[in-house]
Scaffold this active site. Structure first.
Site: not given
Ligand code: IMP
Ligand code: MG
Length: 180
Positions: A103-104, A107, A156, A169
Site C-alpha cells: 500500500e502507499d 490513513d 495530506f 504521482r
Molecule cells: P484509508 O482507507 O483512509 O486508509 O485511505 C487509504 C487511501 O486513501 C490511500 O491508499 C490513498 O489512496 C488515499 N490517501 C490517504 N491519505 C492520503 C494522502 O495524504 N495523500 C494522497 N492520498 C491519500
Molecule cells: Mg491507495
C-alpha cells in the site's frame, strides 16, 4: 529541494526526499527478503497509489516472487452497510500462497478494513502488509502493519505515487500540504 510546488489550487512543501525514500525502501525490501526467502510470496500492489513503491520494493527484494496488482472499486450499496469494496484485476491464485499487500499509505484504515476479509476468503497461506506511509493519528479502523516506511503526521501528502486529484504521482520526492 526547497521549492514549493502547486497542484491545482494547493501548495505543497518538500517533506521526504528521494534519497531517504530509497534508503528506507531498500531496508524494507531486505527485511522482507530475509523473512520470505524460499517461500515464493505474492506481492499484491493496491492501485493506483502503490505502483511506484511496489516497483521499487520488489527490486529491493532479491528473492523469487510474483507480483500482481488490484484495484478497489467502492460503491454505495443499497444496504445500510453503506460502502462496499470489490476487488478488480486479481489475476493470480492466492490459495496457500504467502501474500504481502503493498500500500502507499494507511490513513483511516477503512480501505484495508473492507478489503482484508475479501482476501482472507481466498485462503492465502498468510497475509502481511507493507506500507510506505502511515498516519497513526488518522486511524479509525484498526490495521496491523508488518512493514512501515515512515510514520507521518495527519497532513495530506503527494508524490512517489500519491496524488492530489490526479496530479503529483510522478514526483520523485514526497511533498506535504503547506499550511496557509
Ligand atoms: P484509508 O482507507 O483512509 O486508509 O485511505 C487509504 C487511501 O486513501 C490511500 O491508499 C490513498 O489512496 C488515499 N490517501 C490517504 N491519505 C492520503 C494522502 O495524504 N495523500 C494522497 N492520498 C491519500
Ligand atoms: Mg491507495
Amino acid at each position: 529541494m526547497s521549492e514549493l510546488i502547486q497542484l491545482h489550487d494547493l501548495f505543497f512543501q518538500p517533506f521526504i526526499n528521494k534519497a531517504d525514500i530509497k534508503k528506507r525502501v531498500e531496508e524494507m525490501g531486505r527485511a522482507i527478503a530475509n523473512k520470505y526467502q524460499g517461500r515464493n510470496p505474492i506481492f499484491l500492489g493496491v492501485l493506483n497509489g502503490a505502483f511506484i513503491f511496489a516497483a521499487d520494493l520488489i527490486r529491493s527484494c532479491p528473492i523469487n516472487c510474483d507480483i500482481s496488482f488490484i484495484k478497489l472499486s467502492s460503491y454505495r450499496g443499497t444496504r445500510s452497510t453503506g460502502e462496499v469494496a470489490t476487488l478488480i484485476g486479481l489475476d493470480i491464485e492466492l490459495k496457500d500462497r504467502p501474500v504481502i499487500i503493498v500500500e502507499d499509505i494507511i490513513d483511516s484504515g477503512k480501505t484495508l478494513d473492507t478489503f482484508l476479509p475479501e482476501l482472507e476468503k481466498l485462503n492465502p497461506a498468510s497475509i502481511e502488509l507493507a506500507t510506505l506511509l502511515t498516519k497513526p493519528e488518522a486511524r479509525e479502523y484498526p490495521v496491523t502493519i508488518h512493514y512501515t516506511g515512515f510514520e507521518i503526521p495527519n497532513k495530506f501528502v503527494v508524490g512517489y505515487g500519491l496524488d492530489y486529484n490526479g496530479l503529483g504521482r510522478n514526483l520523485r520526492d514526497i511533498y506535504q500540504l503547506k499550511d496557509v
